[in-house]
Design a protein around this motif. Structure first.
Motif, PDB file in Angstrom:
ATOM      1  N   ILE A   1      44.039  63.947  32.820  1.00  0.00           N
ATOM      2  CA  ILE A   1      45.208  64.392  32.061  1.00  0.00           C
ATOM      3  C   ILE A   1      46.470  64.079  32.863  1.00  0.00           C
ATOM      4  CG2 ILE A   1      46.338  66.360  30.952  1.00  0.00           C
ATOM      5  CD1 ILE A   1      43.572  67.711  30.839  1.00  0.00           C
ATOM      6  N   SER A   2      47.379  63.333  32.272  1.00  0.00           N
ATOM      7  CA  SER A   2      48.585  62.907  32.997  1.00  0.00           C
ATOM      8  C   SER A   2      49.527  64.085  33.217  1.00  0.00           C
ATOM      9  CB  SER A   2      49.305  61.800  32.221  1.00  0.00           C
ATOM     10  OG  SER A   2      49.888  62.322  31.053  1.00  0.00           O
ATOM     11  N   ASP A   3      50.447  63.905  34.170  1.00  0.00           N
ATOM     12  CA  ASP A   3      51.419  64.952  34.488  1.00  0.00           C
ATOM     13  C   ASP A   3      52.374  65.229  33.331  1.00  0.00           C
ATOM     14  OD1 ASP A   3      50.308  65.245  36.968  1.00  0.00           O
ATOM     15  OD2 ASP A   3      51.730  63.935  37.988  1.00  0.00           O
ATOM     16  N   GLU A   4      52.371  64.362  32.342  1.00  0.00           N
ATOM     17  CA  GLU A   4      53.164  64.604  31.128  1.00  0.00           C
ATOM     18  C   GLU A   4      52.777  65.931  30.482  1.00  0.00           C
ATOM     19  OE1 GLU A   4      53.590  62.579  26.657  1.00  0.00           O
ATOM     20  OE2 GLU A   4      52.458  61.579  28.267  1.00  0.00           O
ATOM     21  N   TYR A   5      51.534  66.326  30.714  1.00  0.00           N
ATOM     22  CA  TYR A   5      51.008  67.560  30.132  1.00  0.00           C
ATOM     23  C   TYR A   5      50.836  68.622  31.216  1.00  0.00           C
ATOM     24  CZ  TYR A   5      49.953  64.204  26.454  1.00  0.00           C
ATOM     25  OH  TYR A   5      50.053  63.218  25.508  1.00  0.00           O
ATOM     26  N   GLY A   6      51.864  68.768  32.052  1.00  0.00           N
ATOM     27  CA  GLY A   6      51.790  69.688  33.177  1.00  0.00           C
ATOM     28  C   GLY A   6      51.534  71.126  32.777  1.00  0.00           C
ATOM     29  N   GLY A   7      52.194  71.581  31.710  1.00  0.00           N
ATOM     30  CA  GLY A   7      51.996  72.960  31.259  1.00  0.00           C
ATOM     31  C   GLY A   7      50.563  73.199  30.818  1.00  0.00           C
ATOM     32  N   LEU A   8      49.987  72.233  30.158  1.00  0.00           N
ATOM     33  CA  LEU A   8      48.603  72.343  29.714  1.00  0.00           C
ATOM     34  C   LEU A   8      47.666  72.386  30.915  1.00  0.00           C
ATOM     35  CD1 LEU A   8      46.367  72.298  27.587  1.00  0.00           C
ATOM     36  CD2 LEU A   8      46.583  69.795  27.519  1.00  0.00           C
ATOM     37  N   LYS A   9      47.919  71.532  31.904  1.00  0.00           N
ATOM     38  CA  LYS A   9      47.053  71.518  33.080  1.00  0.00           C
ATOM     39  C   LYS A   9      47.117  72.842  33.830  1.00  0.00           C
ATOM     40  CE  LYS A   9      48.152  67.513  35.121  1.00  0.00           C
ATOM     41  NZ  LYS A   9      47.946  66.362  36.031  1.00  0.00           N
ATOM     42  N   MET A  10      48.288  73.434  33.903  1.00  0.00           N
ATOM     43  CA  MET A  10      48.418  74.735  34.556  1.00  0.00           C
ATOM     44  C   MET A  10      47.622  75.800  33.800  1.00  0.00           C
ATOM     45  SD  MET A  10      52.454  74.838  35.651  1.00  0.00           S
ATOM     46  CE  MET A  10      52.321  76.570  36.098  1.00  0.00           C
ATOM     47  N   ALA A  11      47.685  75.748  32.475  1.00  0.00           N
ATOM     48  CA  ALA A  11      46.954  76.718  31.661  1.00  0.00           C
ATOM     49  C   ALA A  11      45.448  76.554  31.838  1.00  0.00           C
ATOM     50  CB  ALA A  11      47.338  76.564  30.193  1.00  0.00           C
ATOM     51  N   ILE A  12      44.988  75.307  31.898  1.00  0.00           N
ATOM     52  CA  ILE A  12      43.557  75.054  32.099  1.00  0.00           C
ATOM     53  C   ILE A  12      43.120  75.526  33.481  1.00  0.00           C
ATOM     54  CG2 ILE A  12      41.832  73.241  32.382  1.00  0.00           C
ATOM     55  CD1 ILE A  12      43.253  71.685  30.163  1.00  0.00           C
ATOM     56  N   ALA A  13      43.934  75.250  34.500  1.00  0.00           N
ATOM     57  CA  ALA A  13      43.597  75.679  35.862  1.00  0.00           C
ATOM     58  C   ALA A  13      43.468  77.202  35.933  1.00  0.00           C
ATOM     59  CB  ALA A  13      44.646  75.175  36.844  1.00  0.00           C
ATOM     60  N   LYS A  14      44.343  77.894  35.234  1.00  0.00           N
ATOM     61  CA  LYS A  14      44.283  79.358  35.213  1.00  0.00           C
ATOM     62  C   LYS A  14      42.961  79.827  34.609  1.00  0.00           C
ATOM     63  CE  LYS A  14      46.739  83.394  33.276  1.00  0.00           C
ATOM     64  NZ  LYS A  14      45.619  83.876  32.430  1.00  0.00           N
TER      65      LYS A  14
END
Length: 331
Positions: A166-179
């Motif tokens: 997942i590219s950094d373009e979707y940073g908010g999504l990646k943070m949510a998934i990491a949580k």
């Protein structure tokens, strides 16, 4: 394809059968061929040539299916080759191709019947039967001792891999998934709640006998070691199709819960699920969202296309904004 089919005919002793390729659905991983004789569908031939799985993965899957079938689970059994193998490797264009033959599941998809259940029977029966079939699969999974192992959930769902996908373009999504992944790590993993699951249990992966209501499950291609609640949460999400006509979000939610309660009734006739796990249903719904999102990114890469964000927007918003139960918006 013709070269592969010619090799397969002798491997499974099906020279005098008719072969009908099935049009692939978006994101499909395998080539599927219906094998029939005298106008009757008898087998499903699966041809797998992607590089992301190996022979061990396919053996682990087909051995599990064979174990389930031999112990009375309502699954489409895998058919051994003339060599006694559940998975055969053939060569085509200097590439290893893995093939397996499965019994054709009796009945039909709900979609092929216009999403109409069998005449004269209540939908309550349908929901109960879907839960019961899943419960039996999970009960047997709790007793299963594999010769070959499928991957565990965190082997794939970890931020090392997902940051690459997942590219950094979707940073908010990646943070949510990491949580969510941090929360998943805190879940218990004992044999009563964690084991080999279907990981794609929905009405696209079982046939219904429209005379009896019996369900036959197939396509264990995504099976992995995960929480049994994942399959139940996936059922919960797929109940949306039976409630979409209700405009009021609260009533729509109540209807979906009614469907799920019937599924749980059937499920619990075969195996137990703790109240502690059931209380975490919203978290497991998020787990299903993550699987769907990851699958969309992987499919886009596999097809060489740009991700269409609309395909993941609702799931992503539920994760980013911590909306439980997938949210219930006005139409």
């Amino acid at each position: 394809m013709n070269n592969i089919l010619e090799q397969v005919k002798s491997i499974y002793n099906i020279e005098d059968y008719t072969f009908t390729p099935v049009s692939g659905h978006e994101g499909g991983r395998n080539r599927i061929v219906i094998v029939s004789r005298n106008g009757e569908n008898q087998y499903i031939l699966r041809i797998s040539d992607l590089d992301d799985r190996n022979e061990n993965d396919y053996l682990a899957e087909t051995e599990f299916v064979r174990y389930l079938a031999e112990n009375g689970a309502p699954v489409a059994d895998v058919i051994p080759s003339v060599n006694g193998k559940l998975v055969e490797k053939v060569e085509a264009d200097d590439k290893a191709i893995y093939v397996s033959l499965f019994a054709y599941a009796k009945g039909m998809l709900l979609a092929d019947n216009g999403y109409r259940y069998r005449e004269g029977a209540s939908l309550d029966e349908y929901f109960y039967n879907t839960g019961k079939a899943l419960g039996l699969i999970h009960r047997l999974s709790k007793e299963y001792e594999p010769a070959h192992s499928r991957q565990d959930y965190f082997d794939k769902y970890n931020m090392t891999y997902l940051n690459q996908l997942i590219s950094d373009e979707y940073g908010g999504l990646k943070m949510a998934i990491a949580k969510r992944l941090d929360e998943f790590h805190e879940l218990p993993k004992d044999k009563d709640c964690y084991g080999l699951v279907h990981f794609d249990y929905s009405d696209g992966n079982y046939h219904i006998d429209m005379d009896t209501g019996a369900i036959t499950v197939f396509d264990f291609d995504n099976c992995m070691n995960c929480w049994y609640m994942f399959d139940l949460a996936n059922l919960w999400l797929h109940n949306e199709g039976w409630t979409w006509q209700e405009n009021d979000p609260a009533k729509r939610f109540a209807l979906r819960q009614q469907c799920f309660e019937l599924q749980l009734q059937g499920y619990k006739t075969e195996t137990d699920i703790s109240d502690e796990m059931l209380e975490k249903l919203p978290l497991f719904i998020d787990m299903v969202h993550i699987e769907n999102i990851v699958d969309e990114f992987e499919c886009a890469i596999r097809e060489g296309e740009e991700l269409d964000y609309e395909d993941i927007e609702d799931a992503a918003q539920s994760l980013i904004e911590s909306i439980p139960y997938a949210g219930f918006r006005e139409k």
